[in-house]
Design a protein around this motif. Structure first.
Motif, PDB file in Angstrom:
ATOM      1  N   TRP A 216      71.215 -12.924  27.111  1.00 17.03           N
ATOM      2  CA  TRP A 216      72.185 -12.259  26.245  1.00 17.03           C
ATOM      3  C   TRP A 216      73.575 -12.898  26.412  1.00 17.03           C
ATOM      4  O   TRP A 216      74.280 -13.174  25.437  1.00 17.03           O
ATOM      5  CB  TRP A 216      72.229 -10.765  26.566  1.00 17.03           C
ATOM      6  N   LYS A 217      73.961 -13.124  27.666  1.00 15.40           N
ATOM      7  CA  LYS A 217      75.254 -13.757  27.922  1.00 15.40           C
ATOM      8  C   LYS A 217      75.290 -15.189  27.348  1.00 15.40           C
ATOM      9  O   LYS A 217      76.289 -15.610  26.757  1.00 15.40           O
ATOM     10  CB  LYS A 217      75.521 -13.801  29.427  1.00 15.40           C
ATOM     11  N   LEU A 218      74.205 -15.929  27.544  1.00 16.90           N
ATOM     12  CA  LEU A 218      74.147 -17.295  27.020  1.00 16.90           C
ATOM     13  C   LEU A 218      74.267 -17.311  25.497  1.00 16.90           C
ATOM     14  O   LEU A 218      74.948 -18.159  24.915  1.00 16.90           O
ATOM     15  CB  LEU A 218      72.838 -17.959  27.449  1.00 16.90           C
ATOM     16  N   SER A 219      73.599 -16.355  24.857  1.00 18.25           N
ATOM     17  CA  SER A 219      73.642 -16.295  23.398  1.00 18.25           C
ATOM     18  C   SER A 219      75.038 -15.956  22.894  1.00 18.25           C
ATOM     19  O   SER A 219      75.451 -16.422  21.834  1.00 18.25           O
ATOM     20  CB  SER A 219      72.629 -15.268  22.893  1.00 18.25           C
ATOM     21  N   LYS A 223      76.087 -18.861  20.616  1.00 16.63           N
ATOM     22  CA  LYS A 223      75.965 -18.482  19.206  1.00 16.63           C
ATOM     23  C   LYS A 223      76.934 -17.386  18.778  1.00 16.63           C
ATOM     24  O   LYS A 223      76.870 -16.912  17.653  1.00 16.63           O
ATOM     25  CB  LYS A 223      74.530 -18.017  18.929  1.00 16.63           C
ATOM     26  N   ASP A 224      77.838 -16.998  19.681  1.00 19.21           N
ATOM     27  CA  ASP A 224      78.798 -15.926  19.404  1.00 19.21           C
ATOM     28  C   ASP A 224      78.083 -14.639  18.955  1.00 19.21           C
ATOM     29  O   ASP A 224      78.538 -13.921  18.060  1.00 19.21           O
ATOM     30  CB  ASP A 224      79.811 -16.355  18.333  1.00 19.21           C
ATOM     31  N   GLU A 225      76.953 -14.358  19.587  1.00 20.03           N
ATOM     32  CA  GLU A 225      76.187 -13.159  19.270  1.00 20.03           C
ATOM     33  C   GLU A 225      76.910 -11.916  19.801  1.00 20.03           C
ATOM     34  O   GLU A 225      77.670 -11.976  20.777  1.00 20.03           O
ATOM     35  CB  GLU A 225      74.796 -13.261  19.915  1.00 20.03           C
ATOM     36  N   TYR A 226      76.663 -10.784  19.150  1.00 19.01           N
ATOM     37  CA  TYR A 226      77.234  -9.506  19.607  1.00 19.01           C
ATOM     38  C   TYR A 226      76.868  -9.279  21.074  1.00 19.01           C
ATOM     39  O   TYR A 226      75.728  -9.469  21.486  1.00 19.01           O
ATOM     40  CB  TYR A 226      76.685  -8.358  18.759  1.00 19.01           C
ATOM     41  N   PHE A 227      77.866  -8.868  21.854  1.00 26.96           N
ATOM     42  CA  PHE A 227      77.655  -8.587  23.278  1.00 26.96           C
ATOM     43  C   PHE A 227      78.481  -7.376  23.664  1.00 26.96           C
ATOM     44  O   PHE A 227      79.657  -7.266  23.294  1.00 26.96           O
ATOM     45  CB  PHE A 227      78.072  -9.805  24.123  1.00 26.96           C
ATOM     46  N   CYS A 228      77.878  -6.458  24.424  1.00 26.82           N
ATOM     47  CA  CYS A 228      78.588  -5.251  24.864  1.00 26.82           C
ATOM     48  C   CYS A 228      78.582  -5.198  26.387  1.00 26.82           C
ATOM     49  O   CYS A 228      77.512  -5.077  27.003  1.00 26.82           O
ATOM     50  CB  CYS A 228      77.919  -4.005  24.283  1.00 26.82           C
ATOM     51  N   GLN A 229      79.743  -5.280  26.984  1.00 23.12           N
ATOM     52  CA  GLN A 229      79.836  -5.280  28.446  1.00 23.12           C
ATOM     53  C   GLN A 229      79.364  -3.959  29.032  1.00 23.12           C
ATOM     54  O   GLN A 229      78.746  -3.935  30.102  1.00 23.12           O
ATOM     55  CB  GLN A 229      81.281  -5.559  28.875  1.00 23.12           C
ATOM     56  N   ASN A 276      69.228  -3.151  19.200  1.00 21.67           N
ATOM     57  CA  ASN A 276      68.175  -4.164  19.288  1.00 21.67           C
ATOM     58  C   ASN A 276      67.705  -4.244  20.744  1.00 21.67           C
ATOM     59  O   ASN A 276      68.183  -3.495  21.600  1.00 21.67           O
ATOM     60  CB  ASN A 276      68.656  -5.533  18.778  1.00 21.67           C
ATOM     61  N   SER A 277      66.806  -5.171  21.026  1.00 23.50           N
ATOM     62  CA  SER A 277      66.206  -5.238  22.368  1.00 23.50           C
ATOM     63  C   SER A 277      66.931  -6.199  23.305  1.00 23.50           C
ATOM     64  O   SER A 277      66.435  -6.479  24.401  1.00 23.50           O
ATOM     65  CB  SER A 277      64.733  -5.653  22.250  1.00 23.50           C
ATOM     66  N   ARG A 278      68.103  -6.693  22.925  1.00 24.42           N
ATOM     67  CA  ARG A 278      68.805  -7.700  23.717  1.00 24.42           C
ATOM     68  C   ARG A 278      68.997  -7.318  25.201  1.00 24.42           C
ATOM     69  O   ARG A 278      68.789  -8.149  26.091  1.00 24.42           O
ATOM     70  CB  ARG A 278      70.157  -8.015  23.098  1.00 24.42           C
ATOM     71  N   PRO A 279      69.371  -6.078  25.526  1.00 21.22           N
ATOM     72  CA  PRO A 279      69.593  -5.761  26.945  1.00 21.22           C
ATOM     73  C   PRO A 279      68.330  -5.836  27.788  1.00 21.22           C
ATOM     74  O   PRO A 279      68.411  -5.886  29.022  1.00 21.22           O
ATOM     75  CB  PRO A 279      70.119  -4.312  26.897  1.00 21.22           C
ATOM     76  N   ALA A 280      67.168  -5.831  27.156  1.00 20.86           N
ATOM     77  CA  ALA A 280      65.924  -5.687  27.905  1.00 20.86           C
ATOM     78  C   ALA A 280      64.904  -6.777  27.665  1.00 20.86           C
ATOM     79  O   ALA A 280      63.899  -6.848  28.372  1.00 20.86           O
ATOM     80  CB  ALA A 280      65.284  -4.339  27.563  1.00 20.86           C
TER      81      ALA A 280
END
Length: 324
Positions: A216-219, A223-229, A276-280
């Motif tokens: 998730w961090k790499l993306s 790719k400037d993908e949505y990320f939530c700290q 979405n499933s990004r965190p997991a």
């Protein structure tokens, strides 16, 4: 209260019934008449879940439990028999559908069978099981627009509270948007007795968050993908707590199983927060899905999803190290 009742009775008969429809009610009557209103129905005989249900229906004052439960399917059947008894005792009308396969797959056939057997007079969907049962029931609840709840039988995966249903469609792993459950009922006293491979699977699924969170961090960077700290920190905190449980889980410690289940549900909630499933789920899940689909297509034995994820987490970490 249950332990006190059993102590007063002084003995628990272990019963194997080969003909439950014929013998269960009569045997329960004989036990009650003899002052022994308790029985352990062993799953060494087919139809043990039927025996439990019939004995409880005929003699609601009895304590009737399951014994020699060795497989995931037997756990689900034992739990379903208990749920059916509670619904009957409450006077609640219900219909039951059970998958005919010993190890059903979350595919078109499973979804179609659930839809075809659905009773339109029902005003809710109640699942008893874990991964496959939960995912199919989520889709069914979404299709019918009805409330959905699940009685968990194993701390085996993180999808209980997620908005996704992991399915196999056209021979490929696909995640569909589905209904979040209105309730998740999970008793650690039941979960700790699940087949140990299911407990290992749940632990492995959480360990996989090391890979998913890295991806998730790499993306985000690439790719400037949505990320939530906040969601990242929430998931990582549950991961750290789970890593400390290994020794307790090996002993089937109830508190350790409780914390594992809380982490699995919590990660599902984190996915719902993210949308979405990004965190997991990351590259480790893609690799584990390859193993599972290969097993299905070639009709060969394959490991549980969570164990595949744990192995794949190590392998994807090696790939990242080589790339970076």
């Amino acid at each position: 209260e249950m332990n006190e009742r059993i102590s007063k009775i002084g003995v628990v008969p272990v019963i194997k019934l080969n003909h439950p429809e014929r013998d269960a009610a009569a045997l329960g009557k004989a036990l009650c008449a003899g002052g022994v209103p308790v029985a352990e129905i062993t799953f060494r005989a087919a139809g043990a879940d039927t025996a439990i249900r019939l004995m409880r229906e005929a003699h609601p004052e009895m304590l009737v439990g399951a014994g020699t439960v060795m497989t995931v399917e037997q756990v689900d059947k034992a739990a379903a028999a208990r749920v059916e008894a509670l619904l009957s005792e409450s006077g609640m009308a219900f219909t039951t559908y059970r998958f005919s396969e010993e190890r059903p797959e979350p595919d078109e056939y499973a979804v179609g069978a659930a839809v075809m057997h659905f009773d339109k007079s029902c005003d809710g969907v109640l699942a008893v099981g874990s991964g496959v049962v939960g995912d199919v029931s989520k889709l069914l609840a979404g299709l019918t627009g009805l409330p959905y709840a699940i009685v968990a039988t194993a701390p085996s995966m993180d999808g209980y509270a997620s908005t996704g249903a992991a399915m196999i469609m056209g021979g490929m792993k696909v995640t569909y948007s589905a209904k979040v459950p209105d309730a998740i009922l999970a008793d650690p006293a039941v979960l700790k007795d699940a087949p140990f491979a299911m407990i290992q699977a749940g632990y492995g699924d959480i360990v996989g968050k090391y890979s998913a969170l890295n991806d998730w961090k790499l993306s985000k960077v690439v790719k400037d993908e949505y990320f939530c700290q906040y969601i990242y920190d929430l998931t990582f905190d549950m991961l750290k707590k789970t890593l400390e449980l290994a020794d307790g889980l090996m002993q089937r410690d109830e508190e350790s199983v409780k914390v594992l289940m809380e982490a699995l549900v919590g990660v599902g909630i984190a996915m719902s927060f993210a949308g979405n499933s990004r965190p997991a789920s990351g590259s480790e899940h893609h690799l584990s899905h390859y193993f599972e689909i290969t097993g299905i297509v070639t009709d060969t034995e394959y490991l549980t999803h969570g164990i595949d994820v744990a192995y794949s987490t190590v392998k994807t970490a090696e790939i990242r190290e080589a790339l970076l």
